[in-house]
Design a protein around this motif. Structure first.
Motif, PDB file in Angstrom:
ATOM      1  N   ARG A   1       0.809  -1.206   0.000  1.00  9.03           N
ATOM      2  CA  ARG A   1       0.000   0.000   0.000  1.00  9.03           C
ATOM      3  C   ARG A   1       0.854   1.272   0.000  1.00  9.03           C
ATOM      4  NH1 ARG A   1      -5.295  -0.151   1.456  1.00  9.03           N
ATOM      5  NH2 ARG A   1      -5.240   1.901   0.468  1.00  9.03           N
ATOM      6  N   PRO A   2       1.626   1.496  -1.032  1.00 12.24           N
ATOM      7  CA  PRO A   2       2.429   2.725  -1.080  1.00 12.24           C
ATOM      8  C   PRO A   2       1.564   3.984  -1.101  1.00 12.24           C
ATOM      9  CG  PRO A   2       2.427   1.633  -3.218  1.00 12.24           C
ATOM     10  CD  PRO A   2       1.811   0.675  -2.240  1.00 12.24           C
ATOM     11  N   ASP A   3       0.307   3.849  -1.520  1.00 11.76           N
ATOM     12  CA  ASP A   3      -0.595   4.994  -1.578  1.00 11.76           C
ATOM     13  C   ASP A   3      -0.895   5.564  -0.195  1.00 11.76           C
ATOM     14  OD1 ASP A   3      -1.992   2.362  -1.412  1.00 11.76           O
ATOM     15  OD2 ASP A   3      -3.768   3.611  -1.099  1.00 11.76           O
ATOM     16  N   LEU A   4      -0.631   4.787   0.869  1.00 12.10           N
ATOM     17  CA  LEU A   4      -0.907   5.239   2.236  1.00 12.10           C
ATOM     18  C   LEU A   4       0.285   5.939   2.884  1.00 12.10           C
ATOM     19  CD1 LEU A   4      -2.758   2.079   3.643  1.00 12.10           C
ATOM     20  CD2 LEU A   4      -3.783   4.157   2.680  1.00 12.10           C
ATOM     21  N   LEU A   5       1.446   5.902   2.231  1.00 11.14           N
ATOM     22  CA  LEU A   5       2.684   6.314   2.896  1.00 11.14           C
ATOM     23  C   LEU A   5       3.401   7.452   2.180  1.00 11.14           C
ATOM     24  CD1 LEU A   5       4.216   2.772   3.603  1.00 11.14           C
ATOM     25  CD2 LEU A   5       2.515   4.022   4.960  1.00 11.14           C
ATOM     26  N   TRP A   6       3.976   8.344   2.991  1.00  9.41           N
ATOM     27  CA  TRP A   6       4.922   9.329   2.464  1.00  9.41           C
ATOM     28  C   TRP A   6       6.282   8.672   2.251  1.00  9.41           C
ATOM     29  CZ3 TRP A   6       2.644  13.246   0.576  1.00  9.41           C
ATOM     30  CH2 TRP A   6       1.612  13.911   1.215  1.00  9.41           C
ATOM     31  N   ALA A   7       6.660   7.789   3.187  1.00 10.64           N
ATOM     32  CA  ALA A   7       7.957   7.112   3.109  1.00 10.64           C
ATOM     33  C   ALA A   7       7.943   5.942   4.071  1.00 10.64           C
ATOM     34  CB  ALA A   7       9.098   8.065   3.457  1.00 10.64           C
ATOM     35  N   TYR A   8       8.877   5.013   3.854  1.00 12.53           N
ATOM     36  CA  TYR A   8       9.060   3.885   4.765  1.00 12.53           C
ATOM     37  C   TYR A   8      10.452   3.950   5.377  1.00 12.53           C
ATOM     38  CZ  TYR A   8      10.185  -0.657   6.584  1.00 12.53           C
ATOM     39  OH  TYR A   8      10.623  -1.655   7.422  1.00 12.53           O
ATOM     40  N   VAL A   9      10.515   3.737   6.694  1.00 12.62           N
ATOM     41  CA  VAL A   9      11.785   3.742   7.430  1.00 12.62           C
ATOM     42  C   VAL A   9      11.976   2.389   8.106  1.00 12.62           C
ATOM     43  CG1 VAL A   9      13.147   4.841   9.249  1.00 12.62           C
ATOM     44  CG2 VAL A   9      11.545   6.213   7.880  1.00 12.62           C
ATOM     45  N   GLY A  10      13.070   1.724   7.798  1.00 13.11           N
ATOM     46  CA  GLY A  10      13.411   0.470   8.458  1.00 13.11           C
ATOM     47  C   GLY A  10      14.539   0.690   9.455  1.00 13.11           C
ATOM     48  N   ILE A  11      14.309   0.295  10.708  1.00 11.27           N
ATOM     49  CA  ILE A  11      15.339   0.381  11.753  1.00 11.27           C
ATOM     50  C   ILE A  11      15.720  -1.037  12.145  1.00 11.27           C
ATOM     51  CG2 ILE A  11      15.888   1.205  14.061  1.00 11.27           C
ATOM     52  CD1 ILE A  11      13.685   3.279  13.782  1.00 11.27           C
ATOM     53  N   GLY A  12      17.012  -1.347  12.098  1.00 10.35           N
ATOM     54  CA  GLY A  12      17.403  -2.737  12.313  1.00 10.35           C
ATOM     55  C   GLY A  12      16.674  -3.624  11.318  1.00 10.35           C
ATOM     56  N   GLN A  13      16.680  -3.196  10.067  1.00  8.85           N
ATOM     57  CA  GLN A  13      15.865  -3.798   9.019  1.00  8.85           C
ATOM     58  C   GLN A  13      16.224  -5.262   8.775  1.00  8.85           C
ATOM     59  OE1 GLN A  13      13.225  -2.467   7.011  1.00  8.85           O
ATOM     60  NE2 GLN A  13      13.063  -4.613   6.409  1.00  8.85           N
TER      61      GLN A  13
ATOM     62  N   PHE B   1      14.183   4.555   3.669  1.00  6.39           N
ATOM     63  CA  PHE B   1      15.365   4.885   4.465  1.00  6.39           C
ATOM     64  C   PHE B   1      15.624   3.747   5.451  1.00  6.39           C
ATOM     65  CE2 PHE B   1      13.208   8.789   3.305  1.00  6.39           C
ATOM     66  CZ  PHE B   1      14.230   9.614   2.854  1.00  6.39           C
ATOM     67  N   PHE B   2      16.877   3.312   5.529  1.00  2.00           N
ATOM     68  CA  PHE B   2      17.253   2.317   6.527  1.00  2.00           C
ATOM     69  C   PHE B   2      18.161   2.989   7.557  1.00  2.00           C
ATOM     70  CE2 PHE B   2      16.858  -1.785   3.760  1.00  2.00           C
ATOM     71  CZ  PHE B   2      15.484  -1.621   3.740  1.00  2.00           C
ATOM     72  N   CYS B   3      17.721   2.984   8.812  1.00  2.00           N
ATOM     73  CA  CYS B   3      18.523   3.514   9.917  1.00  2.00           C
ATOM     74  C   CYS B   3      19.342   2.367  10.498  1.00  2.00           C
ATOM     75  CB  CYS B   3      17.623   4.126  10.983  1.00  2.00           C
ATOM     76  SG  CYS B   3      16.714   5.585  10.425  1.00  2.00           S
ATOM     77  N   CYS B   4      20.655   2.417  10.309  1.00  2.00           N
ATOM     78  CA  CYS B   4      21.527   1.302  10.671  1.00  2.00           C
ATOM     79  C   CYS B   4      22.529   1.697  11.747  1.00  2.00           C
ATOM     80  CB  CYS B   4      22.301   0.821   9.442  1.00  2.00           C
ATOM     81  SG  CYS B   4      21.269   0.129   8.126  1.00  2.00           S
ATOM     82  N   GLY B   5      22.561   0.930  12.815  1.00  2.00           N
ATOM     83  CA  GLY B   5      23.597   1.094  13.823  1.00  2.00           C
ATOM     84  C   GLY B   5      24.877   0.421  13.361  1.00  2.00           C
ATOM     85  N   ARG B   6      25.991   1.099  13.496  1.00  2.00           N
ATOM     86  CA  ARG B   6      27.271   0.554  13.032  1.00  2.00           C
ATOM     87  C   ARG B   6      27.657  -0.741  13.735  1.00  2.00           C
ATOM     88  NH1 ARG B   6      29.540   2.256   8.225  1.00  2.00           N
ATOM     89  NH2 ARG B   6      29.460   4.531   8.080  1.00  2.00           N
ATOM     90  N   ARG B   7      27.039  -0.995  14.893  1.00  2.00           N
ATOM     91  CA  ARG B   7      27.421  -2.168  15.685  1.00  2.00           C
ATOM     92  C   ARG B   7      26.309  -3.222  15.685  1.00  2.00           C
ATOM     93  NH1 ARG B   7      32.370  -4.076  17.830  1.00  2.00           N
ATOM     94  NH2 ARG B   7      31.917  -5.297  19.702  1.00  2.00           N
ATOM     95  N   ASP B   8      25.313  -3.073  14.842  1.00  2.00           N
ATOM     96  CA  ASP B   8      24.160  -3.977  14.897  1.00  2.00           C
ATOM     97  C   ASP B   8      24.501  -5.359  14.343  1.00  2.00           C
ATOM     98  OD1 ASP B   8      21.705  -5.180  15.032  1.00  2.00           O
ATOM     99  OD2 ASP B   8      20.670  -3.783  13.707  1.00  2.00           O
ATOM    100  N   TYR B   9      24.545  -6.327  15.253  1.00  2.00           N
ATOM    101  CA  TYR B   9      24.652  -7.716  14.842  1.00  2.00           C
ATOM    102  C   TYR B   9      23.510  -8.543  15.400  1.00  2.00           C
ATOM    103  CZ  TYR B   9      28.962  -7.268  12.308  1.00  2.00           C
ATOM    104  OH  TYR B   9      29.892  -6.922  11.366  1.00  2.00           O
ATOM    105  N   ASN B  10      22.490  -7.874  15.942  1.00  2.00           N
ATOM    106  CA  ASN B  10      21.258  -8.569  16.288  1.00  2.00           C
ATOM    107  C   ASN B  10      20.520  -8.911  14.995  1.00  2.00           C
ATOM    108  OD1 ASN B  10      19.695  -9.363  18.737  1.00  2.00           O
ATOM    109  ND2 ASN B  10      18.103  -8.163  17.733  1.00  2.00           N
ATOM    110  N   VAL B  11      20.402  -7.898  14.134  1.00  2.00           N
ATOM    111  CA  VAL B  11      19.997  -8.093  12.745  1.00  2.00           C
ATOM    112  C   VAL B  11      21.092  -7.414  11.922  1.00  2.00           C
ATOM    113  CG1 VAL B  11      18.263  -7.617  10.980  1.00  2.00           C
ATOM    114  CG2 VAL B  11      17.536  -8.123  13.312  1.00  2.00           C
ATOM    115  N   PRO B  12      22.090  -8.171  11.471  1.00  2.00           N
ATOM    116  CA  PRO B  12      23.313  -7.583  10.937  1.00  2.00           C
ATOM    117  C   PRO B  12      23.096  -6.530   9.853  1.00  2.00           C
ATOM    118  CG  PRO B  12      23.610  -9.920  11.267  1.00  2.00           C
ATOM    119  CD  PRO B  12      22.149  -9.637  11.504  1.00  2.00           C
TER     120      PRO B  12
END
Length: 328
Positions: free
Chosen positions: A139-151, A268-279
């Motif tokens: 449903r892209p029609d419902l969104l301005w943008a999608y943000v994945g954190i620890g995607q 947009f993907f917000c990525c922590g430099r140390r994330d190895y929970n979801v690499p």
């Protein structure tokens, strides 16, 4: 709609409507709970899909998100079977990824109708990023943008990378106990939740979940009594266990490289430099292959798996400088 802890005030001089409420709402024929906070209800909506499965975040979202309330309607949703939305009446057969995507779709439509807006910003964290990516594609029609954190991208590959990082760190620093326990459980797929818990225990100690402190400590630090509720801890614990038990097998088979190949809104993907929970490597690889009108990685240099909680000011700045530009 039933309301609890409801605060809705109007500033007549500036015609601003403030909202700070936790409400029960019918979603997918089930009572589920949402929290809404903003200094101005004409602000754009930003909806957070929490991680886990089952790590419902209404109770611990306020402190880290407070600065966003000036510029957004901040919406948090305790998903089916989690937190305030936990109930012993929840059917195990309804604990399906497809059902959560439908729930999220219904919630988005409800929020847009309520606040008379065309679209909103969708933020999915970890497990929530599975729901978020599927909904954004549907449903892209419902969104301005999608943000994945620890995607999430490919759970099987991600678990293997997480294990290898953990055992390599254990060997590097000479932690014999960690090496022994990790060698004993072996590489994923793990035989049971307990084995996976051992790997996550050492991952946390080696900074692959949060850079400072622990994931549990981060939650405890951010909990507010007013948002927790009378039976909050009990519901949180029961919901987390129930959700993980009934969704783990499905989650472990997720491969967004195959399932979601195109999203027709900015991503947009917000990525922590140390994330190895979801690499983070897999998130970057996935974004490179994903088809979208705009794609961007936002790096959080002092974070692991929860950069929106570990570096909330950086996340706020991202929302102001990147997300608001997506509104047309």
């Amino acid at each position: 709609m039933h309301k609890k802890d409801n605060k809705l005030n109007r500033d007549s001089e500036n015609n601003l409507c403030h909202i700070d409420t936790i409400e029960a709402i019918e979603i997918g024929d089930t009572q589920q709970w949402i929290a809404l906070r903003s200094e101005n209800t004409s602000n754009p909506i930003i909806l957070f899909l929490h991680g886990g499965p089952g790590t419902a975040q209404i109770a611990f979202s306020r402190k880290a998100q407070q600065t966003l309330e000036k510029d957004f309607i901040v919406a948090n949703w305790d998903q089916r079977g989690a937190g305030r939305s936990y109930s012993s009446k929840i059917k195990k057969d309804d604990m399906l990824i497809e059902r959560f995507v439908l729930d999220a779709e219904e919630l988005v439509e409800s929020l847009l109708k309520r606040f008379k807006q065309k679209q909103l910003f969708l933020v999915g964290h970890s497990w929530g990023s599975i729901i978020g990516a599927h909904l954004a594609a549907k449903r892209p029609d419902l969104l301005w943008a999608y943000v994945g954190i620890g995607q999430v991208a490919d759970m099987a590959r991600g678990e293997l990378l997480s294990y290898k990082f953990t055992i390599d760190e254990a060997r590097r620093i000479g932690n014999k106990k960690a090496v022994r326990e990790l060698e004993h459980i072996g590489e994923p797929p793990y035989v049971n939740l307990k084995a996976g818990g051992i790997q996550r225990k050492w991952l946390g100690k080696f900074g692959g979940q949060t850079v400072n402190g622990t994931a549990i400590g981060m939650v405890i630090k951010n909990i507010t009594a007013r948002d927790l509720g009378l039976l909050g801890l009990i519901s949180f614990a029961k919901g987390a266990a129930f959700s993980l038990k009934n969704l783990e097998e499905q989650v472990n088979s997720v491969n967004l490289f195959q399932e979601v190949r195109e999203i027709k809104v900015p991503v947009f993907f917000c990525c922590g430099r140390r994330d190895y929970n979801v690499p983070f490597e897999l998130a970057v690889e996935y974004l490179e292959q994903l088809s979208a009108p705009h794609k961007e990685v936002i790096w959080f240099e002092h974070s692991a798996h929860s950069p929106n909680f570990e570096e909330p000011n950086v996340f706020h700045e991202f929302c102001l400088t990147k997300l608001k530009r997506c509104i047309v």
